[in-house]
Design a protein around this motif. Sequence first.
Motif, PDB file in Angstrom:
ATOM      1  N   VAL A   1     -44.996   3.315  51.843  1.00  0.00           N
ATOM      2  CA  VAL A   1     -43.858   2.444  51.541  1.00  0.00           C
ATOM      3  C   VAL A   1     -43.719   2.232  50.029  1.00  0.00           C
ATOM      4  CG1 VAL A   1     -45.103   0.243  51.704  1.00  0.00           C
ATOM      5  CG2 VAL A   1     -42.696   0.329  52.308  1.00  0.00           C
ATOM      6  N   ILE A   2     -44.838   2.212  49.291  1.00  0.00           N
ATOM      7  CA  ILE A   2     -44.764   2.069  47.838  1.00  0.00           C
ATOM      8  C   ILE A   2     -44.119   3.291  47.214  1.00  0.00           C
ATOM      9  CG2 ILE A   2     -46.181   1.999  45.743  1.00  0.00           C
ATOM     10  CD1 ILE A   2     -48.088   0.143  47.269  1.00  0.00           C
ATOM     11  N   SER A   3     -44.454   4.478  47.688  1.00  0.00           N
ATOM     12  CA  SER A   3     -43.833   5.691  47.160  1.00  0.00           C
ATOM     13  C   SER A   3     -42.333   5.712  47.466  1.00  0.00           C
ATOM     14  CB  SER A   3     -44.518   6.931  47.744  1.00  0.00           C
ATOM     15  OG  SER A   3     -44.371   6.990  49.151  1.00  0.00           O
ATOM     16  N   SER A   4     -41.937   5.201  48.625  1.00  0.00           N
ATOM     17  CA  SER A   4     -40.509   5.132  48.950  1.00  0.00           C
ATOM     18  C   SER A   4     -39.780   4.189  48.007  1.00  0.00           C
ATOM     19  CB  SER A   4     -40.314   4.678  50.404  1.00  0.00           C
ATOM     20  OG  SER A   4     -40.789   5.650  51.311  1.00  0.00           O
ATOM     21  N   PHE A   5     -40.413   3.063  47.677  1.00  0.00           N
ATOM     22  CA  PHE A   5     -39.755   2.144  46.739  1.00  0.00           C
ATOM     23  C   PHE A   5     -39.652   2.756  45.352  1.00  0.00           C
ATOM     24  CE2 PHE A   5     -39.762  -1.289  43.608  1.00  0.00           C
ATOM     25  CZ  PHE A   5     -38.635  -1.984  44.018  1.00  0.00           C
ATOM     26  N   ALA A   6     -40.675   3.512  44.944  1.00  0.00           N
ATOM     27  CA  ALA A   6     -40.593   4.205  43.654  1.00  0.00           C
ATOM     28  C   ALA A   6     -39.425   5.176  43.641  1.00  0.00           C
ATOM     29  CB  ALA A   6     -41.902   4.938  43.374  1.00  0.00           C
ATOM     30  N   SER A   7     -39.186   5.835  44.772  1.00  0.00           N
ATOM     31  CA  SER A   7     -38.042   6.739  44.886  1.00  0.00           C
ATOM     32  C   SER A   7     -36.730   5.968  44.794  1.00  0.00           C
ATOM     33  CB  SER A   7     -38.119   7.503  46.208  1.00  0.00           C
ATOM     34  OG  SER A   7     -36.981   8.305  46.414  1.00  0.00           O
ATOM     35  N   TYR A   8     -36.653   4.826  45.485  1.00  0.00           N
ATOM     36  CA  TYR A   8     -35.461   3.979  45.407  1.00  0.00           C
ATOM     37  C   TYR A   8     -35.172   3.574  43.963  1.00  0.00           C
ATOM     38  CZ  TYR A   8     -34.953   3.108  50.461  1.00  0.00           C
ATOM     39  OH  TYR A   8     -34.723   3.243  51.807  1.00  0.00           O
ATOM     40  N   LEU A   9     -36.206   3.129  43.265  1.00  0.00           N
ATOM     41  CA  LEU A   9     -36.028   2.652  41.906  1.00  0.00           C
ATOM     42  C   LEU A   9     -35.529   3.761  40.984  1.00  0.00           C
ATOM     43  CD1 LEU A   9     -36.375   0.332  39.876  1.00  0.00           C
ATOM     44  CD2 LEU A   9     -38.747   1.076  39.561  1.00  0.00           C
ATOM     45  N   HIS A  10     -36.094   4.945  41.125  1.00  0.00           N
ATOM     46  CA  HIS A  10     -35.665   6.072  40.288  1.00  0.00           C
ATOM     47  C   HIS A  10     -34.216   6.445  40.569  1.00  0.00           C
ATOM     48  CE1 HIS A  10     -35.302  10.521  39.586  1.00  0.00           C
ATOM     49  NE2 HIS A  10     -35.675  10.109  38.394  1.00  0.00           N
ATOM     50  N   LYS A  11     -33.824   6.452  41.831  1.00  0.00           N
ATOM     51  CA  LYS A  11     -32.456   6.814  42.188  1.00  0.00           C
ATOM     52  C   LYS A  11     -31.464   5.757  41.728  1.00  0.00           C
ATOM     53  CE  LYS A  11     -33.945   9.590  46.130  1.00  0.00           C
ATOM     54  NZ  LYS A  11     -34.086   9.670  47.595  1.00  0.00           N
ATOM     55  N   ALA A  12     -31.898   4.506  41.717  1.00  0.00           N
ATOM     56  CA  ALA A  12     -31.012   3.453  41.210  1.00  0.00           C
ATOM     57  C   ALA A  12     -30.824   3.583  39.710  1.00  0.00           C
ATOM     58  CB  ALA A  12     -31.591   2.079  41.558  1.00  0.00           C
ATOM     59  N   ILE A  13     -31.887   3.934  38.991  1.00  0.00           N
ATOM     60  CA  ILE A  13     -31.794   4.092  37.539  1.00  0.00           C
ATOM     61  C   ILE A  13     -30.903   5.275  37.171  1.00  0.00           C
ATOM     62  CG2 ILE A  13     -33.116   4.637  35.452  1.00  0.00           C
ATOM     63  CD1 ILE A  13     -35.439   3.066  36.662  1.00  0.00           C
ATOM     64  N   THR A  14     -31.054   6.376  37.899  1.00  0.00           N
ATOM     65  CA  THR A  14     -30.299   7.588  37.586  1.00  0.00           C
ATOM     66  C   THR A  14     -28.948   7.650  38.277  1.00  0.00           C
ATOM     67  OG1 THR A  14     -31.426   8.782  39.389  1.00  0.00           O
ATOM     68  CG2 THR A  14     -32.421   8.888  37.192  1.00  0.00           C
ATOM     69  N   CYS A  15     -28.649   6.649  39.137  1.00  0.00           N
ATOM     70  CA  CYS A  15     -27.369   6.618  39.876  1.00  0.00           C
ATOM     71  C   CYS A  15     -27.166   7.885  40.701  1.00  0.00           C
ATOM     72  CB  CYS A  15     -26.201   6.421  38.915  1.00  0.00           C
ATOM     73  SG  CYS A  15     -26.266   4.886  37.971  1.00  0.00           S
ATOM     74  N   GLN A  16     -28.225   8.363  41.334  1.00  0.00           N
ATOM     75  CA  GLN A  16     -28.164   9.579  42.141  1.00  0.00           C
ATOM     76  C   GLN A  16     -28.844   9.328  43.479  1.00  0.00           C
ATOM     77  OE1 GLN A  16     -29.927  12.685  39.781  1.00  0.00           O
ATOM     78  NE2 GLN A  16     -28.164  12.859  38.432  1.00  0.00           N
ATOM     79  N   ALA A  17     -28.182   8.601  44.351  1.00  0.00           N
ATOM     80  CA  ALA A  17     -28.730   8.302  45.667  1.00  0.00           C
ATOM     81  C   ALA A  17     -28.686   9.541  46.551  1.00  0.00           C
ATOM     82  CB  ALA A  17     -27.950   7.164  46.316  1.00  0.00           C
ATOM     83  N   SER A  18     -29.760   9.780  47.273  1.00  0.00           N
ATOM     84  CA  SER A  18     -29.831  10.918  48.195  1.00  0.00           C
ATOM     85  C   SER A  18     -30.920  10.645  49.219  1.00  0.00           C
ATOM     86  CB  SER A  18     -30.127  12.221  47.427  1.00  0.00           C
ATOM     87  OG  SER A  18     -31.365  12.121  46.742  1.00  0.00           O
ATOM     88  N   LEU A  19     -31.038  11.542  50.198  1.00  0.00           N
ATOM     89  CA  LEU A  19     -32.029  11.388  51.258  1.00  0.00           C
ATOM     90  C   LEU A  19     -33.395  11.880  50.817  1.00  0.00           C
ATOM     91  CD1 LEU A  19     -29.972  12.673  54.333  1.00  0.00           C
ATOM     92  CD2 LEU A  19     -30.228  10.328  53.536  1.00  0.00           C
ATOM     93  N   SER A  20     -34.430  11.227  51.322  1.00  0.00           N
ATOM     94  CA  SER A  20     -35.804  11.667  51.105  1.00  0.00           C
ATOM     95  C   SER A  20     -36.576  11.478  52.400  1.00  0.00           C
ATOM     96  CB  SER A  20     -36.482  10.872  49.979  1.00  0.00           C
ATOM     97  OG  SER A  20     -35.889  11.135  48.737  1.00  0.00           O
ATOM     98  N   LEU A  21     -37.485  12.397  52.670  1.00  0.00           N
ATOM     99  CA  LEU A  21     -38.340  12.291  53.840  1.00  0.00           C
ATOM    100  C   LEU A  21     -39.606  13.097  53.614  1.00  0.00           C
ATOM    101  CD1 LEU A  21     -36.925  14.537  56.742  1.00  0.00           C
ATOM    102  CD2 LEU A  21     -36.283  14.803  54.368  1.00  0.00           C
ATOM    103  N   GLY A  22     -40.646  12.770  54.366  1.00  0.00           N
ATOM    104  CA  GLY A  22     -41.902  13.497  54.252  1.00  0.00           C
ATOM    105  C   GLY A  22     -43.061  12.580  53.914  1.00  0.00           C
ATOM    106  N   ALA A  23     -44.261  13.054  54.213  1.00  0.00           N
ATOM    107  CA  ALA A  23     -45.487  12.282  53.991  1.00  0.00           C
ATOM    108  C   ALA A  23     -46.077  12.507  52.609  1.00  0.00           C
ATOM    109  CB  ALA A  23     -46.522  12.642  55.065  1.00  0.00           C
ATOM    110  N   SER A  24     -45.377  13.220  51.735  1.00  0.00           N
ATOM    111  CA  SER A  24     -45.948  13.598  50.440  1.00  0.00           C
ATOM    112  C   SER A  24     -46.351  12.392  49.609  1.00  0.00           C
ATOM    113  CB  SER A  24     -44.956  14.459  49.653  1.00  0.00           C
ATOM    114  OG  SER A  24     -44.582  15.599  50.381  1.00  0.00           O
ATOM    115  N   GLY A  25     -45.543  11.334  49.608  1.00  0.00           N
ATOM    116  CA  GLY A  25     -45.866  10.159  48.813  1.00  0.00           C
ATOM    117  C   GLY A  25     -47.153   9.497  49.267  1.00  0.00           C
ATOM    118  N   ALA A  26     -47.299   9.316  50.599  1.00  0.00           N
ATOM    119  CA  ALA A  26     -48.519   8.724  51.133  1.00  0.00           C
ATOM    120  C   ALA A  26     -49.718   9.626  50.884  1.00  0.00           C
ATOM    121  CB  ALA A  26     -48.357   8.454  52.628  1.00  0.00           C
ATOM    122  N   ILE A  27     -49.539  10.939  51.029  1.00  0.00           N
ATOM    123  CA  ILE A  27     -50.632  11.883  50.790  1.00  0.00           C
ATOM    124  C   ILE A  27     -51.027  11.876  49.315  1.00  0.00           C
ATOM    125  CG2 ILE A  27     -51.246  14.333  50.830  1.00  0.00           C
ATOM    126  CD1 ILE A  27     -49.495  14.605  53.319  1.00  0.00           C
TER     127      ILE A  27
END
Length: 363
Positions: free
Chosen positions: A244-270
């Motif tokens: 969940v922390i990696s997902s929030f990091a993704s949210y924050l980056h997409k908000a900063i860059t104004c480029q919202a898109s889909l993300s999925l996968g266990a890579s952040g937790a791994i």
Amino acid sequence: MGFAVDTKMIKLFRTFAVLADVSCVQSNLGNTRSKYYSTLCNKQYNFSLRDGLFAQAKRQFKANRKPSRSADATFEGIAVESGPVPFKNLLKPLGFTIVFSAGSLAGATIWQYENMRTHAMSMVRKPTHWLQQSQKKMGAWRQELNKQWNSLGEGEKLYIPLFIMNAIVFAVWRVPRFQPFMVKYFCSNPAAKVLCWPMILSTFSHYSTFHLLANMFVLYTFSTGVVQNMGKEQFLGMYLAGGVISSFASYLHKAITCQASLSLGASGAIMSVLGYVCSEYPETRLSIIFLPMFTFSASIALKVIIGIDVAGVVLGWKFFDHAAHLGGALWGMSWCYWGNTYIWQKREPLLQYWHSLRGGTSR
């Protein structure tokens, strides 16, 4: 000065449109060309060279021909929210990240207490408990299955349920009628209406076979050993919080860059597991699966991976969710240097509180 498209030209473009419709089955480029020619055939346009409309249409056509590696392009016919993300929309995901991470670690603590309590009670009643267990497992196949399961290490026993959950979600992706539901709840997207639960559910979500197998291989490689050191309870709490922390990091980056898109996968937790292992055991020798003759230390591997993800964030690479990778790795490193000492080792008050609640039901 202008000109009108005559009948022969319309027929010619209709022929091209049919050919483009056939080729669109093979690529997204065919789909774009088909739409362009079909529109041109159904209407007559007066192209004004003076106003530059023809040049503008040409530029637009070339822009549409560029292939996209975004996950959004994979789900054709499904509406995917996009656009700028106001920072105030991240307050709810931030709260969810804090609450879920704390809940995961608290749940891991309670799980560890219950396991220790069950083990202690089974040792006290060992003769009777062993007789009851032998009577329950009468079938030969159940005895063999139980024997195989007991022969596994703690890390493998934890890995198998995680793999099964990821495999089930992967199988559901293969059913077209479920894909709108999967995009809504099993893909994280800061511009979507549903923000919180996809942050953790997307951690168990893989759309491609290679993505699933690669992540599960890396998880197996690093989890089976580190569980022996951390314990399965602490490992699972850190893993879920890392997702969940990696997902929030993704949210924050997409908000900063104004480029919202889909993300999925266990890579952040791994990556949180990888960050912990490489920080806890920096001198461990690692190698690449296809190049086993080349070995390098875990600390070097972690620095290289973080460097690649930092470059991906700065340069705007889209092939991976580099911000999620960075968030997971930083969480694993922080857990190694700080979390294990100041959070996990300080869980005694929670254990005592839970023990007091369970005290009335102990026999």
